[in-house]
Design an enzyme around this catalytic site. Structure first.
Site, short mmCIF file in Angstrom:
data_model
loop_
_atom_site.label_atom_id
_atom_site.label_comp_id
_atom_site.label_asym_id
_atom_site.label_seq_id
_atom_site.Cartn_x
_atom_site.Cartn_y
_atom_site.Cartn_z
N SER A 94 0.69 -0.85 -0.41
CA SER A 94 -0.38 -0.22 0.32
C SER A 94 1.28 1.32 0.14
O SER A 94 2.09 1.25 0.14
CB SER A 94 -1.34 0.03 0.92
OG SER A 94 -1.66 -1.08 1.45
N1 SAH Z 1 -1.03 -4.87 4.19
C1 SAH Z 1 -0.51 -4.75 3.24
C2 SAH Z 1 -2.03 -4.69 1.82
C3 SAH Z 1 -1.03 -6.28 1.15
S1 SAH Z 1 -2.51 -5.60 -1.01
C4 SAH Z 1 0.80 -4.11 2.60
O1 SAH Z 1 1.51 -3.58 3.66
O2 SAH Z 1 1.40 -4.85 2.00
C5 SAH Z 1 -3.72 -5.99 -0.20
C6 SAH Z 1 -3.77 -7.60 0.81
O3 SAH Z 1 -4.76 -8.56 0.56
C7 SAH Z 1 -3.11 -8.77 -0.77
O4 SAH Z 1 -2.12 -9.39 -0.73
C8 SAH Z 1 -4.31 -9.43 -0.52
O5 SAH Z 1 -4.03 -11.13 -1.10
C9 SAH Z 1 -4.97 -9.79 0.58
N2 SAH Z 1 -6.38 -10.36 0.35
C10 SAH Z 1 -7.16 -9.70 -0.27
N3 SAH Z 1 -8.25 -10.69 0.32
C11 SAH Z 1 -8.12 -11.56 1.24
C12 SAH Z 1 -8.25 -12.87 2.16
N4 SAH Z 1 -9.93 -12.83 2.34
N5 SAH Z 1 -8.31 -12.78 3.00
C13 SAH Z 1 -6.77 -12.96 3.44
N6 SAH Z 1 -5.16 -11.72 2.37
C14 SAH Z 1 -6.75 -11.31 1.48
#
Ligand code: SAH
Length: 229
Positions: A77
Site C-alpha cells: 500500500s
Molecule cells: N497490508 C499489505 C497490503 C497488501 S494489498 C502491505 O502492507 O503490503 C492487500 C492484500 O490483501 C493482498 O496481499 C491480498 O492477497 C490480500 N487479501 C485479499 N483478500 C484477502 C482475504 N480474503 N484474506 C486474506 N488476505 C486477503
C-alpha cells in the site's frame, strides 16, 4: 523479468544507510504535510526501512508516496494510506490487532512498531511463504502470520482490540465484526468497485456500532477463499 519474481521480499539482510534514512525522513515529512498528524505513526514509518520490502532495484520507489506491485498481482500500500489507516486505528501498546491482507508485511511492521500484537492473515500462498523467508520480520516477534481467508478472521484468537482490513471489501465482513471487542475499532476500505470508502467502525461497550466515513481510496479487492498457487 516478471515483477512477481523481482519484488519478492528479500531473504538476505540489506543495508539501511544515511541515504535511505534521508529519503525516509523526506517521505515522513511529506506525509505530515498531507495531513497525517499522529507522531507515533509518523515515527513508526520513520523506523521501518520500506526499501527492505521491495527488490533492490526499486530502492528509490520505496520512498515515493505510492503503492507498488509485489508478488501475486498484489501491492504494498501507498505510505500515505498505511499512515492514514494506522492513525484511524488508534493503536495502543499491547493491543491485539487482526490484520487482513499481510501482503508485503509492511503494514504489519508498522503496527508492531507501535507495540501491537499483530495477527495477520493472507490468502495468497506465495505471499505467505515469501514472508516466512523475510529476514526483517525477526525484529518483530509480535507479528504472527496465518495463511487463510480473512473473511473468516481468526475465531480462535478472538476477540481483537482492533481489526484492520488492507484490501477493498465489498461489505463489512460479519465475522470480523463479531470478533471485534466491545470498545474496539475496525478500519476497512468498503466498496464493491475499484474505489472504496475508508470506513471506521467503533463497537460500543453495549455492542452498538457507530460508522464514520473518511473518503475515497483504492485497494486491490478482498477476495474470498484461499489461493494455493
Ligand atoms: N497490508 C499489505 C497490503 C497488501 S494489498 C502491505 O502492507 O503490503 C492487500 C492484500 O490483501 C493482498 O496481499 C491480498 O492477497 C490480500 N487479501 C485479499 N483478500 C484477502 C482475504 N480474503 N484474506 C486474506 N488476505 C486477503
Amino acid at each position: 523479468m516478471k515483477i512477481s519474481e523481482s519484488t519478492a521480499p528479500a531473504m538476505q539482510t540489506k543495508e539501511d544507510d544515511y541515504r535511505h534514512k534521508k529519503l525516509r525522513r523526506d517521505l515522513v515529512n511529506s506525509l505530515r504535510e498531507k495531513g497525517i498528524t499522529d507522531d507515533r505513526v509518523l515515527n513508526a514509518l520513520d523506523t521501518i526501512p520500506r526499501h527492505f520490502f521491495l527488490d533492490t532495484a526499486f530502492e528509490r520507489q520505496a520512498y515515493e508516496d505510492r503503492a507498488f506491485p509485489i508478488a501475486s498481482g498484489q501491492t504494498i500500500s501507498q505510505p500515505y494510506t498505511v499512515a492514514f489507516q494506522t492513525q484511524l486505528l488508534q493503536v495502543q501498546k499491547f493491543e491485539k490487532v487482526l490484520e487482513v491482507g499481510t501482503g508485503s508485511t509492511y503494514q504489519s511492521c508498522v503496527l508492531a512498531a507501535l507495540g501491537a500484537v499483530v495477527l495477520s492473515v493472507e490468502r495468497q500462498r506465495e505471499l505467505y511463504d515469501a514472508a516466512s523467508r523475510f529476514f526483517f520480520l525477526k525484529r518483530y516477534p509480535a507479528i504472527k502470520r496465518f495463511y487463510g481467508d480473512g473473511y473468516a478472521g481468526l475465531p480462535s484468537y478472538a476477540p481483537f482490540d482492533k481489526v484492520l482490513i488492507t484490501a477493498g471489501a465489498p461489505f463489512v465482513p460479519p465475522m470480523l465484526l463479531e470478533q471485534l471487542k466491545p470498545g474496539g475499532i475496525m478500519v476497512a476500505p468498503i466498496g464493491e468497485e475499484s474505489l472504496q470508502r475508508m470506513t471506521r467502525i467503533k463497537k460500543g461497550e453495549d455492542g452498538s456500532l457507530k460508522e464514520e466515513d473518511f473518503g475515497t481510496f483504492s485497494f486491490v479487492p478482498m477476495l474470498e477463499g484461499k489461493n494455493n498457487r
